[in-house]
Design an enzyme around this catalytic site. Structure first.
Site, mmCIF file in Angstrom:
data_model
loop_
_atom_site.group_PDB
_atom_site.id
_atom_site.type_symbol
_atom_site.label_atom_id
_atom_site.label_comp_id
_atom_site.label_asym_id
_atom_site.label_seq_id
_atom_site.Cartn_x
_atom_site.Cartn_y
_atom_site.Cartn_z
ATOM 1 N N THR A 11 0.814 -1.219 0.000
ATOM 2 C CA THR A 11 0.000 0.000 0.000
ATOM 3 C C THR A 11 0.853 1.277 0.000
ATOM 4 O O THR A 11 0.643 2.176 -0.804
ATOM 5 C CB THR A 11 -0.919 -0.026 1.238
ATOM 6 O OG1 THR A 11 -1.764 -1.177 1.118
ATOM 7 C CG2 THR A 11 -1.773 1.217 1.319
ATOM 8 N N ILE A 12 1.793 1.367 0.923
ATOM 9 C CA ILE A 12 2.637 2.570 1.000
ATOM 10 C C ILE A 12 3.772 2.502 -0.020
ATOM 11 O O ILE A 12 4.051 3.464 -0.738
ATOM 12 C CB ILE A 12 3.219 2.728 2.431
ATOM 13 C CG1 ILE A 12 2.093 2.881 3.463
ATOM 14 C CG2 ILE A 12 4.191 3.902 2.506
ATOM 15 C CD1 ILE A 12 1.243 4.120 3.320
ATOM 16 N N SER A 139 3.270 8.256 11.861
ATOM 17 C CA SER A 139 2.150 7.546 11.230
ATOM 18 C C SER A 139 1.212 8.518 10.505
ATOM 19 O O SER A 139 1.294 9.729 10.685
ATOM 20 C CB SER A 139 1.362 6.787 12.284
ATOM 21 O OG SER A 139 0.554 7.695 13.012
ATOM 22 N N CYS A 140 0.311 7.973 9.719
ATOM 23 C CA CYS A 140 -0.586 8.804 8.908
ATOM 24 C C CYS A 140 -1.415 9.732 9.783
ATOM 25 O O CYS A 140 -1.564 10.915 9.476
ATOM 26 C CB CYS A 140 -1.490 7.935 8.040
ATOM 27 S SG CYS A 140 -2.406 6.684 8.930
ATOM 28 N N ASN A 141 -1.939 9.239 10.893
ATOM 29 C CA ASN A 141 -2.739 10.098 11.756
ATOM 30 C C ASN A 141 -1.889 11.188 12.389
ATOM 31 O O ASN A 141 -2.299 12.352 12.458
ATOM 32 C CB ASN A 141 -3.410 9.266 12.860
ATOM 33 C CG ASN A 141 -4.686 8.607 12.379
ATOM 34 O OD1 ASN A 141 -5.570 9.283 11.872
ATOM 35 N ND2 ASN A 141 -4.782 7.291 12.529
ATOM 36 N N ARG A 168 -10.494 4.392 10.136
ATOM 37 C CA ARG A 168 -11.075 3.354 9.265
ATOM 38 C C ARG A 168 -10.590 2.004 9.795
ATOM 39 O O ARG A 168 -9.453 1.884 10.248
ATOM 40 C CB ARG A 168 -10.735 3.632 7.814
ATOM 41 C CG ARG A 168 -9.458 3.136 7.139
ATOM 42 C CD ARG A 168 -8.270 2.946 7.943
ATOM 43 N NE ARG A 168 -7.123 2.304 7.380
ATOM 44 C CZ ARG A 168 -6.258 1.661 8.156
ATOM 45 N NH1 ARG A 168 -6.473 1.516 9.449
ATOM 46 N NH2 ARG A 168 -5.180 1.160 7.637
ATOM 47 N N HIS A 194 -1.149 7.949 19.675
ATOM 48 C CA HIS A 194 -0.848 9.057 18.769
ATOM 49 C C HIS A 194 -0.290 10.266 19.523
ATOM 50 O O HIS A 194 0.485 11.039 18.960
ATOM 51 C CB HIS A 194 -2.101 9.444 17.986
ATOM 52 C CG HIS A 194 -2.720 8.283 17.283
ATOM 53 N ND1 HIS A 194 -3.684 7.485 17.872
ATOM 54 C CD2 HIS A 194 -2.495 7.757 16.062
ATOM 55 C CE1 HIS A 194 -4.023 6.527 17.033
ATOM 56 N NE2 HIS A 194 -3.328 6.657 15.926
ATOM 57 N N HIS A 220 -9.326 8.254 7.446
ATOM 58 C CA HIS A 220 -9.573 8.576 8.850
ATOM 59 C C HIS A 220 -10.261 9.935 8.920
ATOM 60 O O HIS A 220 -10.078 10.776 8.044
ATOM 61 C CB HIS A 220 -8.255 8.693 9.622
ATOM 62 C CG HIS A 220 -7.391 7.485 9.608
ATOM 63 N ND1 HIS A 220 -7.772 6.273 10.106
ATOM 64 C CD2 HIS A 220 -6.120 7.291 9.157
ATOM 65 C CE1 HIS A 220 -6.787 5.395 9.985
ATOM 66 N NE2 HIS A 220 -5.772 5.987 9.402
ATOM 67 N N GLN A 301 -5.207 7.489 4.722
ATOM 68 C CA GLN A 301 -4.173 6.678 5.367
ATOM 69 C C GLN A 301 -3.192 6.072 4.374
ATOM 70 O O GLN A 301 -2.074 5.716 4.731
ATOM 71 C CB GLN A 301 -4.832 5.571 6.205
ATOM 72 C CG GLN A 301 -5.440 4.402 5.423
ATOM 73 C CD GLN A 301 -6.842 4.688 4.876
ATOM 74 O OE1 GLN A 301 -7.379 5.781 5.062
ATOM 75 N NE2 GLN A 301 -7.418 3.715 4.195
#
Lengths: 337, 337, 337, 337
Positions: A11-12, A139-141, A168, A194, A220, A301
Site C-alpha cells: 500500500t505505501i 504515522s498517517c494520523n 477506518r 498518537h 480517517h 491513510q
C-alpha cells in the site's frame, strides 16, 4: 541524482515508488516484494526492477513469469537511501542489514520511535534529520495532526490539543479486518499512542488523543479541538490553513461532504489511485469560541505519508532545506487540489 | 465525426463523456448538469462545454465561476446523438424534446423498456438498433449477464439460466443509501426485474433471477448457474469466455480474491477512476457438472455499460457493424486487462 | 433425566445450555469456559456450575470472584452426554478424554465429519445416531438446507439442488472479522464445503453450493433453486413448508423484509437473545417454473443448530424417536413463531 | 394510578409502553399505530389496546385480524398523559388535539424545543416540569451527555464541555439509511444541534458538540472532554460516576470492549430487546490531566430516553419528586447492570 530503493511494495511502498520516480532529483533503483502476486507483476509492468525479499521464493516469481533483477542485498546496496515500507514492526528486523551496506533508511510510523535517531514530519522538524543515517516518518494520523498544529503553534501558540481520531477499520483490500458493525474505543485507554507519537516531533506539546475504530475503509476522520493562546476569528484561521500547501480547505458548497466524496473528486481529476496527499479540512467546520478552535479533517491513510517520505529522503541526503524540498515534492506530485 | 451530447454528468454520464472523447470517430459537443457542484466544475476543467439542465439555475453556475456554454436545447440540437444518463425514470421526460430536435438518443437501463423501440447489448443484438432513432442499453447487471450468456448460447445452447445477483447497496458516494448491516432479498419476489430485462434482448431465454442487496459499494457479484445443452469441460468453458474481450478471467493465484482487490488492481494499472469495464469471472469458480455450469462474476456498476453506450451511438448512426464497433471501442478505451 | 455437560460456553454453548435446561427430560450438570470474562460470570449468575477448561487459569476465575465447581475432568465425568461447543477444530482434541470417561458427545459442524461415526440433522437422519457414542450436528448453513430439502425430497423427489449461501462475515461481537466493504466469493472454488457436508447426511443428493461472504453480522441468506421431479404450484410448496415446525413462512405484508426485521420481530416477542431457531422462508419468494423451485431463506447462525443439538443428545441416549424428540424440543423452547 | 397513552408504537413507543407497564403507579390505556404490520400485531399479543392513528386505515387492521379498541381521539381522551413517540416533527401536529382533550404530553427530542414549555432530563431539571401540561425529553445523545455532566457540575464545576458524537447511521431495521462505507461530519458545521439542545436544560453550560455519522447500527459512541474547575484523580471521578444509577462503568477486564459486546452482555442477562438504558462509560478510558477529564461512553439510541420518559410522566402528574421517581423507575425496570 539520489538513488532510492523501496523495501516492501504494498500500500505505501508502491505509492512511494511512484512519488520518488516523479521527482527531478531522485531515481528508483528497485523495489522488493515478498509474494509474486498481481502487485509484483504490476511493479515490473511499470518498469521497476524487482528484488524478491525472501530468497527462498525467488523461483516462484520466475515460474509466474515475473522477472527478477537480483538479490535483496543488491537492492539495499544499490540505493543511497532505502524507504522501508514493510509491515509494522518488520522494518526493525532489517536495521542491521541497512547499516552493513551503509545505506540510509526512512522508516514508517509503524516502527517503534527508537528504530531511528529521529522521528520526522516535513513541516514540523525537517532539519532534525538533515544528514542523518535514519529517520522515521510518523504515522498517517500523526502526520495529519502535525501538519495542522504546526502553523497554529507558530501563529497563535497552542495551550493544548484534544483530538478524537475516528479510524477506518482497514484499507479497502484488507478483507480480513473488521469491525463489520460496531464502534470501538480503540484503544479504550486515553490517550491513544498518537499523543506520544506527536510528542516525538513536538516534545513540549500538551496533547490528548482518543482513538475510535469504525467500519469504513476510505479515510480517517479527525475531530480536533485546539486551545489557542490567542482568540482569532474563524476566517483568519481558514486563511492560515489555506496557506499550507498540504492542507486543502474543502468547501461544503462544492458537494464534498464526506470522505467518499473527496475520493471521488480526486479520481475525477485523474489522480492515480485516488490518492489524497493533503489534509482535507472542512472550511465550514472551523469554529473558534473563546480561543477554543474546533474543526474536522479527513486523512487518507494510504497517501498522506507519501510526500513526507520523499522529503525524508532529501533530509537524509542533506540535499535541500525543508521548504525547498516540500515545494519540489508538491510540484512534482501535484499536491494541492 | 459523430457528435455526441451527454445529458446528465453524474456517475455514468462523466464516464460516457470520457469514453466518447477517446473514440477516433466521435466528439463530445457538450454535457449537461443540474447542480453547479464539484462535478460540474471538473467537467469544465476537463474541457467539456457545460449546459445547465435547469434554466432557472443558470445563474448559480455563473456565480460560482463555472462557465456556461449555452441553453439545454442548444446542446440537444448540437449532437447527432444524445446519451441520456439522467437518473432512472427521468430520461423518459426528455423524449419529446429529443424528437423535436431530430436527435437520436441512447437511454440507460433505468428507463422502462418501452422508452425506445429496442433494448441493446453490443454483443447480443447490436444490429437490432442499426439506424434507429433510439435505443436503450440494458442495466449494468443485465449487461453483465448478457455478455456471459451470449457466447454460451452460441457455442453450447442454453436450457435455462439461474442467477443470484448480490447487489451493492449504493455507489461509493451515495451516503444516504443502505443497508448498513443487513442482507435483503430485493425484491423478495422471484424473478427480479433482471429476468424480463434480459429477455428484452434475448426473448426466448428461460431465465430466473433473484436479487439480494448487501452493505457494499464497490461492485455487484453474480452467482450464476447455466444448464447447457452440452456437457463441456470447465477448461473449455474457460477458453470460450477468455476469448471474449469484455470478459476478464481472474486467476486466484494473482491474489485478486474479491471485488476490492479487482478495483485496487485496475487503479494500480493507472485506469482513471478505477473503472472495470469487463465482466470479471473467477477462473477457479468455473465448474461444470452434468452440463450444469456454475461460476462467479463481478460487475462494476459504474463502468460496465460505458463501452455499450459508445457502441449504441455507433449503431444508431449506422456507422459500423457490431464487431468492428466493439473492437474500436475496446481499443480506444483499453478494455481487456 | 439425561445429564448434559456443555464444553465451551460461547455463542453456541450458552444457547445450548439454556435449551437443555428448558427440556423436561434433561439437566445441565455444568459448563466449561476458558476465560474468566463476562460470559463466565453470566453463566454462574444463571446458576450453571462452572468448570475452567484450562486448569492453569483456575486461579484467575477465583480472583475475579467467579465461583469454580471443579475440574474439567469432573465435568466430563458428570454428564451422560457432553455437547462440545468449542471453536472449530478444537472439539477433536477432546475426543480421547470423552472416550476415557465413557461420555457420549455431540460435536458441532466446525469439526471434520470423521470426528464421529455419523453426521446429524434431526429431520433428515435422526435414527442414524440412535444409541451411538458420538454424532456431529452439521453446520448452521447445512442444517438450514437439510430442513428445507428433506420434505421436498419426500414429497416430490429432488433432481438437483443449487444454493448460493450469502454468509454474514462474522457474528455481532466478532469485531476482528471482515470484510468491511466487499463481496467475496468464499471460497472461490465451486462447490463450497457445504455440498459435501450436506451429502454427509443425504449421500445421494445432487447438490452444488456456492459461498459468498458479505459485511453483515445478523443472519445468513440462502438463494435456493431446486429441480423437483414434479411440478407443483407455488401455493402447494408453501403449504408443505408451512407444515414443518422448524420452517417459518415470512409474509412480506407483515413488514419483515430483511434479516434485521426478523431479528427485531423475535426480540419484540420476548425471545431471549433474539434467537431465531427456524429457517425463515419468504413466502412471496417461492416460485415454481417447470418444476424449478426458487426461494430465499434466512438462517440465524447463532441459533439454528441449538434445537438440533438438543435432539442429538436424545438420539445418543436412545430416549425417544426423532419425531417425538423434535416436538418435545420445540414445545419446550417455543419454536414456531 | 396514572393512565398513559402511547402515540406511536415504533422503536421508542414500544419500549415506553413496556416501561410504563412495569411501573407500580402507572397503567397503559392503549397505544396507537399507523400501519397494521407485525409491530401492531405484537402490541395486541402483549395485550395493549390498539388505536389506529389513521382513521382511513382502520379497516386494514381488521382485515388482517388485528383487533382495534377504538378511535385515536378516544385514546387521547383516556390518558392522564400521552407519551408522544411519533417520528421527528410529527408530534407537533398533534399539539392542538392533546390540548383539546386536556391531556398532558411528553414529547421526544425530535421535536423542536418550543413544542413544550420545558425540555427535560430526570437528573438535571426534573422539577422544572412539575405539574406542567407538556414537556420534552431531550434526544438520546443529549440525554447521555446530561447524565454525565450533571454530577460533574455539582461536584467539581465545569468550565467547558467538548464532545464528539460518533453516531450510528440508522437503527438495525432502518435498511434505507446509510452510509454503507463512509465517515461523515454530520453536520459539517460546528457546533452540532446537540449543544443548544443541552443548553435547553443547562442554560449556562459552555459546550461545543461535533457530530459524525458512521456505518453502524448499535449504539452512539461519545468521545468527551470536560474542563473541570477542580483537578480530581481519575479514581475519584470513577467513584462519582459509579454512584449514578443511570451510568454503568464498563470494565475492560470483563471483555466488553465495544458497543456490540455491551449489547451481547445485556441480551445474555435476559433483558428484553437488548435494551441498554444506562450510559456505558469505559472505566479505563477515564483520564484526568490538569483538570481536563476525558472518557468514552456508549449510548443506546433506542433505550436511553425510556426511563426519562417514564419520569417525565410523573413530573407532569406531580406525583413524586425527581429522586423518588428515578429510583422507582429504575427499580421497576432493572436499571443498573
Amino acid at each position: 541524482m539520489m538513488t532510492v530503493g523501496v523495501n516492501g511494495y504494498g500500500t505505501i511502498g508502491k505509492r512511494v515508488a511512484d512519488a520518488v520516480s516523479a521527482q527531478p532529483d531522485m531515481r528508483v533503483v528497485g523495489v522488493s516484494k515478498r509474494s509474486p502476486n498481481h502487485e509484483a507483476r504490476a511493479a515490473t509492468e511499470i518498469g521497476y526492477d524487482l528484488y524478491p525479499a525472501d530468497p527462498d521464493r525467488t523461483d516462484e516469481f520466475e515460474q509466474r513469469g515475473i522477472p527478477v533483477a537480483g538479490s535483496f542485498s543488491e537492492l539495499v546496496a544499490a540505493g543511497d537511501v532505502v524507504v522501508d515500507a514493510t509491515p509494522s514492526g518488520v522494518g526493525e528486523t532489517y536495521r542491521d542489514l541497512y547499516k552493513e551496506h551503509d545505506t540510509s533508511v526512512v522508516y514508517q510510523g509503524g516502527e517503534d520511535p527508537d528504530v531511528a535517531p529521529h522521528s520526522f514530519n516535513a513541516r514540523t522538524n525537517y532539519s532534525d534529520s538533515l544528514n542523518s543515517t535514519a529517520t522515521r516518518v510518523v504515522s498517517c494520523n500523526t502526520t495529519g495532526l502535525a501538519r495542522a498544529v504546526t502553523p497554529l503553534r507558530e501563529q497563535y501558540g497552542v495551550q493544548s490539543l484534544d483530538a478524537t481520531l475516528i479510524r477506518r477499520g482497514g484499507d479497502p483490500t484488507q478483507t480480513d479486518r473488521g469491525p463489520i458493525n460496531d464502534i470501538l474505543p480503540d484503544p479504550i485507554g486515553v490517550p491513544s499512542h498518537h499523543a506520544p507519537d506527536l510528542q516525538a516531533i513536538m516534545p513540549d506539546l500538551d496533547v490528548t488523543t482518543k482513538g475510535v475504530t469504525v467500519p469504513a475503509t476510505l479515510m480517517h476522520l479527525h475531530s480536533v479541538t485546539v486551545s489557542l493562546e490567542a482568540d482569532p476569528t474563524a476566517a483568519t484561521v481558514r486563511e492560515l490553513l489555506n496557506d499550507e500547501n498540504r492542507i486543502e480547505l474543502i468547501s461544503t458548497a462544492s458537494g464534498c461532504q464526506s470522505c467518499a466524496e473527496i475520493q471521488e473528486y480526486v479520481l475525477d481529476t485523474g489522480r492515480r489511485r485516488g490518492d489524497v496527499w493533503e489534509n482535507c479540512v472542512w472550511a465550514d467546520s472551523i469554529d473558534v469560541s473563546d480561543g477554543r478552535l474546533s474543526f474536522f479533517q479527513a486523512i487518507h491513510q494510504q497517501a498522506d505519508v507519501v510526500p513526507e517520505s520523499v522529503d525524508a529522503v532529501r533530509a537524509l541526503c542533506g540535499a535541500m532545506d525543508g521548504e525547498e524540498s516540500r515545494s519540489t515534492t508538491d510540484e512534482s506530485l501535484g499536491v494541492g487540489m
